[in-house]
Design a protein around this motif. Structure first.
Motif, PDB file in Angstrom:
ATOM      1  N   GLY A   1      -1.143  -1.030   5.450  1.00  0.00           N
ATOM      2  CA  GLY A   1      -2.047   0.078   5.732  1.00  0.00           C
ATOM      3  C   GLY A   1      -1.472   1.435   5.362  1.00  0.00           C
ATOM      4  N   THR A   2      -2.389   2.379   5.164  1.00  0.00           N
ATOM      5  CA  THR A   2      -2.027   3.795   5.013  1.00  0.00           C
ATOM      6  C   THR A   2      -2.608   4.530   6.212  1.00  0.00           C
ATOM      7  OG1 THR A   2      -1.994   3.800   2.596  1.00  0.00           O
ATOM      8  CG2 THR A   2      -2.371   5.906   3.692  1.00  0.00           C
ATOM      9  N   ARG A   3      -1.724   5.196   6.931  1.00  0.00           N
ATOM     10  CA  ARG A   3      -2.159   5.944   8.127  1.00  0.00           C
ATOM     11  C   ARG A   3      -2.478   7.373   7.676  1.00  0.00           C
ATOM     12  NH1 ARG A   3      -1.523   4.325  13.420  1.00  0.00           N
ATOM     13  NH2 ARG A   3      -0.401   2.543  12.592  1.00  0.00           N
ATOM     14  N   LEU A   4      -3.758   7.729   7.717  1.00  0.00           N
ATOM     15  CA  LEU A   4      -4.202   9.052   7.268  1.00  0.00           C
ATOM     16  C   LEU A   4      -4.509   9.929   8.472  1.00  0.00           C
ATOM     17  CD1 LEU A   4      -5.232  11.050   5.072  1.00  0.00           C
ATOM     18  CD2 LEU A   4      -7.474   9.961   5.295  1.00  0.00           C
ATOM     19  N   LEU A   5      -3.922  11.107   8.465  1.00  0.00           N
ATOM     20  CA  LEU A   5      -4.216  12.091   9.507  1.00  0.00           C
ATOM     21  C   LEU A   5      -4.746  13.352   8.826  1.00  0.00           C
ATOM     22  CD1 LEU A   5      -4.092  13.065  12.451  1.00  0.00           C
ATOM     23  CD2 LEU A   5      -1.744  13.833  12.007  1.00  0.00           C
ATOM     24  N   VAL A   6      -5.936  13.740   9.198  1.00  0.00           N
ATOM     25  CA  VAL A   6      -6.551  14.945   8.628  1.00  0.00           C
ATOM     26  C   VAL A   6      -6.527  16.043   9.685  1.00  0.00           C
ATOM     27  CG1 VAL A   6      -8.586  15.939   7.539  1.00  0.00           C
ATOM     28  CG2 VAL A   6      -8.015  13.524   7.159  1.00  0.00           C
ATOM     29  N   LEU A   7      -5.876  17.141   9.344  1.00  0.00           N
ATOM     30  CA  LEU A   7      -5.730  18.241  10.309  1.00  0.00           C
ATOM     31  C   LEU A   7      -6.767  19.326  10.080  1.00  0.00           C
ATOM     32  CD1 LEU A   7      -1.842  18.524  10.177  1.00  0.00           C
ATOM     33  CD2 LEU A   7      -3.247  17.308  11.861  1.00  0.00           C
TER      34      LEU A   7
ATOM     35  N   THR B   1     -11.663  15.775   2.586  1.00  0.00           N
ATOM     36  CA  THR B   1     -11.414  15.028   3.824  1.00  0.00           C
ATOM     37  C   THR B   1     -11.870  15.811   5.057  1.00  0.00           C
ATOM     38  OG1 THR B   1      -9.148  15.882   3.820  1.00  0.00           O
ATOM     39  CG2 THR B   1      -9.498  13.640   2.965  1.00  0.00           C
ATOM     40  N   GLN B   2     -12.357  15.060   6.042  1.00  0.00           N
ATOM     41  CA  GLN B   2     -12.793  15.593   7.330  1.00  0.00           C
ATOM     42  C   GLN B   2     -11.924  14.964   8.421  1.00  0.00           C
ATOM     43  OE1 GLN B   2     -15.351  17.910   7.443  1.00  0.00           O
ATOM     44  NE2 GLN B   2     -15.182  17.795   5.206  1.00  0.00           N
ATOM     45  N   GLN B   3     -11.918  15.584   9.590  1.00  0.00           N
ATOM     46  CA  GLN B   3     -11.088  15.063  10.681  1.00  0.00           C
ATOM     47  C   GLN B   3     -11.498  13.645  11.062  1.00  0.00           C
ATOM     48  OE1 GLN B   3     -11.254  18.254  13.663  1.00  0.00           O
ATOM     49  NE2 GLN B   3      -9.119  18.711  13.177  1.00  0.00           N
ATOM     50  N   GLU B   4     -12.776  13.342  10.968  1.00  0.00           N
ATOM     51  CA  GLU B   4     -13.226  11.992  11.332  1.00  0.00           C
ATOM     52  C   GLU B   4     -12.757  10.919  10.348  1.00  0.00           C
ATOM     53  OE1 GLU B   4     -15.336  14.562  10.754  1.00  0.00           O
ATOM     54  OE2 GLU B   4     -16.996  13.929   9.449  1.00  0.00           O
ATOM     55  N   ASP B   5     -12.155  11.342   9.222  1.00  0.00           N
ATOM     56  CA  ASP B   5     -11.607  10.365   8.274  1.00  0.00           C
ATOM     57  C   ASP B   5     -10.230   9.869   8.726  1.00  0.00           C
ATOM     58  OD1 ASP B   5     -12.777  12.362   5.448  1.00  0.00           O
ATOM     59  OD2 ASP B   5     -13.847  10.899   6.701  1.00  0.00           O
ATOM     60  N   SER B   6      -9.657  10.497   9.744  1.00  0.00           N
ATOM     61  CA  SER B   6      -8.345  10.077  10.249  1.00  0.00           C
ATOM     62  C   SER B   6      -8.446   8.642  10.758  1.00  0.00           C
ATOM     63  CB  SER B   6      -7.879  10.997  11.376  1.00  0.00           C
ATOM     64  OG  SER B   6      -7.680  12.311  10.906  1.00  0.00           O
ATOM     65  N   ALA B   7      -7.622   7.770  10.198  1.00  0.00           N
ATOM     66  CA  ALA B   7      -7.679   6.341  10.514  1.00  0.00           C
ATOM     67  C   ALA B   7      -6.575   5.645   9.729  1.00  0.00           C
ATOM     68  CB  ALA B   7      -9.037   5.745  10.129  1.00  0.00           C
ATOM     69  N   VAL B   8      -6.447   4.340   9.967  1.00  0.00           N
ATOM     70  CA  VAL B   8      -5.595   3.517   9.121  1.00  0.00           C
ATOM     71  C   VAL B   8      -6.491   2.837   8.101  1.00  0.00           C
ATOM     72  CG1 VAL B   8      -4.010   1.570   9.014  1.00  0.00           C
ATOM     73  CG2 VAL B   8      -3.922   3.134  10.962  1.00  0.00           C
TER      74      VAL B   8
ATOM     75  N   GLN C   1       0.847  -1.190   0.000  1.00  0.00           N
ATOM     76  CA  GLN C   1       0.000   0.000   0.000  1.00  0.00           C
ATOM     77  C   GLN C   1       0.882   1.239   0.000  1.00  0.00           C
ATOM     78  OE1 GLN C   1      -2.958  -1.786   3.299  1.00  0.00           O
ATOM     79  NE2 GLN C   1      -3.690   0.151   2.418  1.00  0.00           N
ATOM     80  N   SER C   2       0.380   2.270  -0.652  1.00  0.00           N
ATOM     81  CA  SER C   2       1.098   3.543  -0.652  1.00  0.00           C
ATOM     82  C   SER C   2       0.111   4.702  -0.710  1.00  0.00           C
ATOM     83  CB  SER C   2       2.056   3.609  -1.853  1.00  0.00           C
ATOM     84  OG  SER C   2       1.345   3.528  -3.071  1.00  0.00           O
ATOM     85  N   PRO C   3       0.461   5.852  -0.109  1.00  0.00           N
ATOM     86  CA  PRO C   3       1.630   6.000   0.755  1.00  0.00           C
ATOM     87  C   PRO C   3       1.405   5.302   2.089  1.00  0.00           C
ATOM     88  CG  PRO C   3       0.264   7.964   0.881  1.00  0.00           C
ATOM     89  CD  PRO C   3      -0.392   7.057  -0.139  1.00  0.00           C
ATOM     90  N   ARG C   4       2.444   5.120   2.861  1.00  0.00           N
ATOM     91  CA  ARG C   4       2.284   4.526   4.189  1.00  0.00           C
ATOM     92  C   ARG C   4       1.707   5.535   5.169  1.00  0.00           C
ATOM     93  NH1 ARG C   4       5.092   0.276   5.883  1.00  0.00           N
ATOM     94  NH2 ARG C   4       3.592   0.487   7.584  1.00  0.00           N
ATOM     95  N   TYR C   5       2.034   6.792   4.977  1.00  0.00           N
ATOM     96  CA  TYR C   5       1.535   7.861   5.840  1.00  0.00           C
ATOM     97  C   TYR C   5       1.089   9.019   4.963  1.00  0.00           C
ATOM     98  CZ  TYR C   5       4.206   5.245   9.293  1.00  0.00           C
ATOM     99  OH  TYR C   5       4.702   4.240  10.088  1.00  0.00           O
ATOM    100  N   LYS C   6      -0.020   9.630   5.369  1.00  0.00           N
ATOM    101  CA  LYS C   6      -0.516  10.775   4.608  1.00  0.00           C
ATOM    102  C   LYS C   6      -1.099  11.778   5.589  1.00  0.00           C
ATOM    103  CE  LYS C   6      -1.916  13.186   1.041  1.00  0.00           C
ATOM    104  NZ  LYS C   6      -0.950  13.829   0.101  1.00  0.00           N
ATOM    105  N   VAL C   7      -0.629  13.013   5.503  1.00  0.00           N
ATOM    106  CA  VAL C   7      -1.203  14.098   6.292  1.00  0.00           C
ATOM    107  C   VAL C   7      -1.922  15.012   5.317  1.00  0.00           C
ATOM    108  CG1 VAL C   7      -0.774  16.017   7.841  1.00  0.00           C
ATOM    109  CG2 VAL C   7       0.637  13.966   8.004  1.00  0.00           C
ATOM    110  N   ALA C   8      -3.185  15.271   5.579  1.00  0.00           N
ATOM    111  CA  ALA C   8      -3.981  16.114   4.691  1.00  0.00           C
ATOM    112  C   ALA C   8      -4.635  17.229   5.494  1.00  0.00           C
ATOM    113  CB  ALA C   8      -5.047  15.281   3.987  1.00  0.00           C
ATOM    114  N   LYS C   9      -4.807  18.336   4.848  1.00  0.00           N
ATOM    115  CA  LYS C   9      -5.574  19.415   5.476  1.00  0.00           C
ATOM    116  C   LYS C   9      -7.053  19.151   5.215  1.00  0.00           C
ATOM    117  CE  LYS C   9      -2.051  23.005   5.048  1.00  0.00           C
ATOM    118  NZ  LYS C   9      -1.692  24.311   4.439  1.00  0.00           N
ATOM    119  N   ARG C  10      -7.869  19.536   6.159  1.00  0.00           N
ATOM    120  CA  ARG C  10      -9.307  19.337   6.012  1.00  0.00           C
ATOM    121  C   ARG C  10      -9.775  19.974   4.708  1.00  0.00           C
ATOM    122  NH1 ARG C  10     -13.694  22.122   8.504  1.00  0.00           N
ATOM    123  NH2 ARG C  10     -12.176  23.411   9.592  1.00  0.00           N
ATOM    124  N   GLY C  11     -10.536  19.196   3.944  1.00  0.00           N
ATOM    125  CA  GLY C  11     -11.038  19.693   2.665  1.00  0.00           C
ATOM    126  C   GLY C  11     -10.244  19.211   1.462  1.00  0.00           C
ATOM    127  N   GLN C  12      -9.055  18.682   1.727  1.00  0.00           N
ATOM    128  CA  GLN C  12      -8.212  18.169   0.650  1.00  0.00           C
ATOM    129  C   GLN C  12      -8.725  16.814   0.166  1.00  0.00           C
ATOM    130  OE1 GLN C  12      -4.180  18.021   2.218  1.00  0.00           O
ATOM    131  NE2 GLN C  12      -3.300  18.551   0.244  1.00  0.00           N
TER     132      GLN C  12
END
Lengths: 110, 115
Positions: free
Chosen positions: B109-115, B82-89, B6-17
């Protein structure tokens, strides 16, 4: 109420101890059952399938009671390396998706 | 042999992206699944493909979530706005056939963090 329920723990046991986890499922259409193991920040991996007749794999024994809709996992002679989260899983008739419980966390200490 | 990747392994997104998560199943595996795992919870089913056909999308939480597998191999899970509640693996799994109860092999897994 979740379709598959587990005690989240954690269960803290010393090395060499025997520990048992239980799981209940609410959907009578569930036909296949599994235990998966998940290490911290890793993916789930299949530990073993669960059959009504009971099955054993080394130190691990799994049992299914369809009448009570209850699944168990017994670990004998616990090792430090057994520390992980154990996920109870059901598959409903005609479906392919896995239905997971919350997981039970096990910590084995020296 | 190679497992599920899976890729990416980690993803940080701003809300709305918008984000796109990729899954490469085990070669030759017919079935492909996406699951979402929130912190402290077990994985929750999102969607299922058999070859290129999306046979079950009952777990997708909203119309912001979209998945595809156009050639029956690689799959992409897209999350719009994206919304903050989408933060998950987000876990991808594959299995050899289409039968119920077949062993599913998971990717890291891809670990997604939505800020």
């Amino acid at each position: 109420r979740k379709e598959v329920e587990q005690d989240p723990g954690p269960f803290n046991v010393p090395e060499g101890a025997t520990v048992a986890f239980n799981c209940t499922y609410s959907n009578s259409a569930s036909q296949s059952f599994f235990w998966y193991r998940q290490d911290c920040r890793k993916e789930p991996k299949l530990l073993m399938s669960v059959y009504s007749s009971g099955n054993e794999d080394g130190r691990f024994t799994a049992q299914l009671n369809r009448a009570s809709q209850y699944i168990s996992l017994l670990i004998r002679d616990s090792k430090l390396s057994d520390s992980a989260t154990y996920l109870c899983v059901a598959v409903n008739t005609g479906f392919q998706k896995l239905v997971f419980g919350t997981g039970t966390r096990l910590l084995v200490s020296p | 042999g190679a497992g599920v990747s899976q890729s990416p392994r980690y993803k940080v997104a701003k809300r709305g992206q918008d984000v796109a998560l990729r899954c490469d199943p085990i070669s030759g595996h017919v079935s492909l699944f996406w699951y979402q795992q929130a912190l402290g919870q077990g994985p929750e089913f999102l969607t299922y493909f058999q070859n290129e056909a999306q046979l079950d999308k009952s777990g997708l939480p909203s119309d912001r979530f979209f998945a595809e597998r156009p050639e029956g191999s690689v799959s992409t899970l897209k999350i719009q706005r994206t919304q903050q509640e989408d933060s998950a693996v987000y876990l991808c799994a594959s299995s050899l056939g289409g039968g119920s109860g077949e062993t599913q092999y998971f990717g890291p897994g891809t670990r997604l963090l939505v800020l």
